[in-house]
Structure formats: C-alpha cells, structure tokens
Design a protein around this motif. Sequence first.
Motif, mmCIF file in Angstrom:
data_model
loop_
_atom_site.group_PDB
_atom_site.id
_atom_site.type_symbol
_atom_site.label_atom_id
_atom_site.label_comp_id
_atom_site.label_asym_id
_atom_site.label_seq_id
_atom_site.Cartn_x
_atom_site.Cartn_y
_atom_site.Cartn_z
ATOM 1 N N PHE A 66 0.675 -1.060 0.001
ATOM 2 C CA PHE A 66 0.009 0.004 -0.139
ATOM 3 C C PHE A 66 0.815 1.127 0.066
ATOM 4 O O PHE A 66 1.900 1.262 0.765
ATOM 5 C CB PHE A 66 -0.751 0.039 1.180
ATOM 6 C CG PHE A 66 -1.954 -1.010 1.357
ATOM 7 C CD1 PHE A 66 -2.866 -0.846 0.410
ATOM 8 C CD2 PHE A 66 -1.858 -2.070 2.239
ATOM 9 C CE1 PHE A 66 -4.125 -1.798 0.348
ATOM 10 C CE2 PHE A 66 -2.999 -2.736 2.202
ATOM 11 C CZ PHE A 66 -3.908 -2.937 1.268
ATOM 12 N N ARG A 67 0.363 2.370 -0.590
ATOM 13 C CA ARG A 67 1.141 3.495 -0.636
ATOM 14 C C ARG A 67 0.074 4.694 -0.271
ATOM 15 O O ARG A 67 0.588 5.741 -0.048
ATOM 16 C CB ARG A 67 1.961 4.029 -2.104
ATOM 17 C CG ARG A 67 1.082 3.972 -3.267
ATOM 18 C CD ARG A 67 1.894 4.584 -4.376
ATOM 19 N NE ARG A 67 1.053 4.684 -5.686
ATOM 20 C CZ ARG A 67 0.506 5.644 -5.916
ATOM 21 N NH1 ARG A 67 0.170 6.647 -5.219
ATOM 22 N NH2 ARG A 67 -0.218 5.439 -7.155
ATOM 23 N N PRO A 88 0.810 4.590 9.318
ATOM 24 C CA PRO A 88 2.405 3.934 9.154
ATOM 25 C C PRO A 88 3.474 5.154 9.138
ATOM 26 O O PRO A 88 3.273 6.190 8.883
ATOM 27 C CB PRO A 88 2.179 3.402 7.569
ATOM 28 C CG PRO A 88 0.629 2.749 7.696
ATOM 29 C CD PRO A 88 -0.039 4.007 8.295
ATOM 30 N N TRP A 91 3.701 8.201 6.917
ATOM 31 C CA TRP A 91 2.580 8.751 6.099
ATOM 32 C C TRP A 91 1.622 10.075 6.688
ATOM 33 O O TRP A 91 1.826 10.193 7.815
ATOM 34 C CB TRP A 91 1.395 7.471 6.436
ATOM 35 C CG TRP A 91 1.713 6.329 5.516
ATOM 36 C CD1 TRP A 91 3.005 5.837 5.214
ATOM 37 C CD2 TRP A 91 1.064 5.544 4.827
ATOM 38 N NE1 TRP A 91 2.809 4.820 4.196
ATOM 39 C CE2 TRP A 91 1.596 4.454 4.073
ATOM 40 C CE3 TRP A 91 -0.437 5.350 4.680
ATOM 41 C CZ2 TRP A 91 0.941 3.422 3.277
ATOM 42 C CZ3 TRP A 91 -1.125 4.507 3.874
ATOM 43 C CH2 TRP A 91 -0.253 3.396 3.451
ATOM 44 N N LEU A 107 4.276 0.451 1.694
ATOM 45 C CA LEU A 107 4.498 -0.626 2.617
ATOM 46 C C LEU A 107 5.163 -1.702 2.000
ATOM 47 O O LEU A 107 4.892 -1.807 0.786
ATOM 48 C CB LEU A 107 3.278 -0.941 3.359
ATOM 49 C CG LEU A 107 2.413 0.126 4.084
ATOM 50 C CD1 LEU A 107 1.414 -0.421 4.962
ATOM 51 C CD2 LEU A 107 3.506 0.814 5.009
ATOM 52 N N ASP A 112 -0.535 -5.261 5.969
ATOM 53 C CA ASP A 112 -1.918 -4.628 6.143
ATOM 54 C C ASP A 112 -1.420 -3.081 6.374
ATOM 55 O O ASP A 112 -0.794 -2.854 7.078
ATOM 56 C CB ASP A 112 -2.662 -5.191 7.165
ATOM 57 C CG ASP A 112 -3.032 -6.596 6.864
ATOM 58 O OD1 ASP A 112 -3.152 -6.940 5.662
ATOM 59 O OD2 ASP A 112 -3.555 -7.203 7.701
ATOM 60 N N ALA A 113 -2.367 -2.482 5.780
ATOM 61 C CA ALA A 113 -2.482 -1.008 6.175
ATOM 62 C C ALA A 113 -3.365 -0.580 7.278
ATOM 63 O O ALA A 113 -4.534 -0.710 7.226
ATOM 64 C CB ALA A 113 -2.696 0.123 5.175
ATOM 65 N N HIS A 115 -4.750 2.693 10.205
ATOM 66 C CA HIS A 115 -4.398 4.023 10.523
ATOM 67 C C HIS A 115 -5.517 4.476 11.582
ATOM 68 O O HIS A 115 -6.717 3.544 11.346
ATOM 69 C CB HIS A 115 -4.213 4.909 9.357
ATOM 70 C CG HIS A 115 -5.402 5.323 8.568
ATOM 71 N ND1 HIS A 115 -5.730 4.482 7.734
ATOM 72 C CD2 HIS A 115 -6.414 6.381 8.626
ATOM 73 C CE1 HIS A 115 -7.095 4.866 7.230
ATOM 74 N NE2 HIS A 115 -7.302 6.143 7.577
ATOM 75 N N GLU A 134 -8.048 1.766 -2.069
ATOM 76 C CA GLU A 134 -6.763 1.611 -1.507
ATOM 77 C C GLU A 134 -6.012 1.617 -2.791
ATOM 78 O O GLU A 134 -6.219 0.993 -3.956
ATOM 79 C CB GLU A 134 -6.610 0.119 -1.219
ATOM 80 C CG GLU A 134 -7.484 0.127 0.216
ATOM 81 C CD GLU A 134 -7.706 -1.621 0.388
ATOM 82 O OE1 GLU A 134 -8.464 -1.924 1.486
ATOM 83 O OE2 GLU A 134 -7.647 -2.325 -0.507
#
Length: 247
Positions: A66-67, A88, A91, A107, A112-113, A115, A134
């Motif tokens: 993920f970005r 993360p 971020w 990541l 997994d992301a 927040h 995503e």
Amino acid sequence: MSLSTHLLVHGGRRVALVAAAALTATLTLASPAAAHAEVEADHPQALAQNVTLTFVSEAESADAGFRELRVVLPKGIAPEDITLDEAPKGWKLKATGDGYTVAGPALKAGVDAEHSIKVRQLPDEKELAFKTVETYSDGEVSRWIELPTADKEPEQPAPVLKLKAAAPGATPVATSPSPSPTQSAAAPTPSAEASDADASPAAEDSAADEDDGISSGVVIGVIVVVLLLLGGGAWWLARRRAASSES
C-alpha cells in the motif's frame, strides 16, 4: 459379503458424500464474504465526541504494498472535524473535498495498512459507511465502496460502523467556533482602501486650493508684465516724439 449388503454399503457411502458436499455448499453460501477493509471505534455511539476510528486494509497483492488510502467521510463528518491519530511511519493525512487521503512510503508487500483518526463528534445515525479506495505501489487500485442492497450483498463492501443510540441529553456540537462578542464588537482597523477613501476629499480640496493659488498668481504676474510693457512702450513713444519736435 452378500450382494444386498454390498449395495447397502455402497449406497450409504454415496449418500454420505452427497450430504457432505451439500453441507459444504450450504456453509459456503451462509458464511459472509471476507472483509478487506474494516473500521472500528473506541466509542461507537451516536453523538459521541472525540472518538478514535481505526481502519484496517488487508493486503491482497503479493508483489506490491500500500502507498495510499482514500476515505470518503459519511454525511455528518466534515474533513475539518478529523485529525490523524496514528498511521504507518512517514504517512501524512491530507483533507479532500469529501474526506481525506493518508499516504506515504509504500509498505512491504503483504503488510496490512492500519491508521486511526480522531473525530470531533459522530453524527446521530445508526451506522456509518466509509468508502475506501486503496492504491498499491504498482498502481493497482482496490475500491471498497459498495453498500448492501435489499436483494444482494456487495462483493467489495465499504467499511461500515454500527452505532449505539445517542446517550440521553447528547446534542450536536457546533460545526465551527463562533467569533467572540469582543471580536465582533471591536472597532476594525481601517483598511488601506478605507483610509484612501477617507483622505480623498481633503486631498482634493487641498489640491484645488493649491491650483487656485497658482492660477491667481500667474494671472496677476501676466497683468503686471503687460502693464510694464505698455508703460515702457508709452514712455519710449513719448520720448521719440519729443526728440522729433526738437529737431
């Protein structure tokens, strides 16, 4: 083993296999679809204040991480009503017209992301849907934005937060702080435009007076010069006539 016994045993096995297959299919249909984007709250109650919402996006790609996550806020929660609580490393949160994005260094694949955001106040609703988009480091996009309908369950459901009823006496807070009476009643500092406008009549009068003074002086000077010239001319003419008479 007799023929009848053989048939009975064979038939029993077939019935058992068919029953097992039917049970498996039933369990598969009855089990809910795995959620790939979820939301939880530390105080899931309508009109609750300073609530922390935690979002988890499950990684699906084996090659990219993920970005960026984009979240559409439900009605009753404005972008200015939230702040980033945890995310993360690296971020950052950025407000959008209908929600926010949280993004940063990609990541690792398979991670997994997760927040969290702090919400000023939850609206007075039974449930809230947070449509989530995503984006992976390779450009792949997963959209968890579908809402359930009466006839079918969504294949890519948006994260939904169910809320308890509001506490007795709970009321919505103001959407934004109102200016204080002192600030409202205070005399405003004159702006440049106002100062120029106020000063214009005086400036014009002064300029007009100055122009009048200059014009009057010029006229008087011209009259004096003309009189001198006329006087000089008359004196020269009289002297010339006198000289002519003597000769």
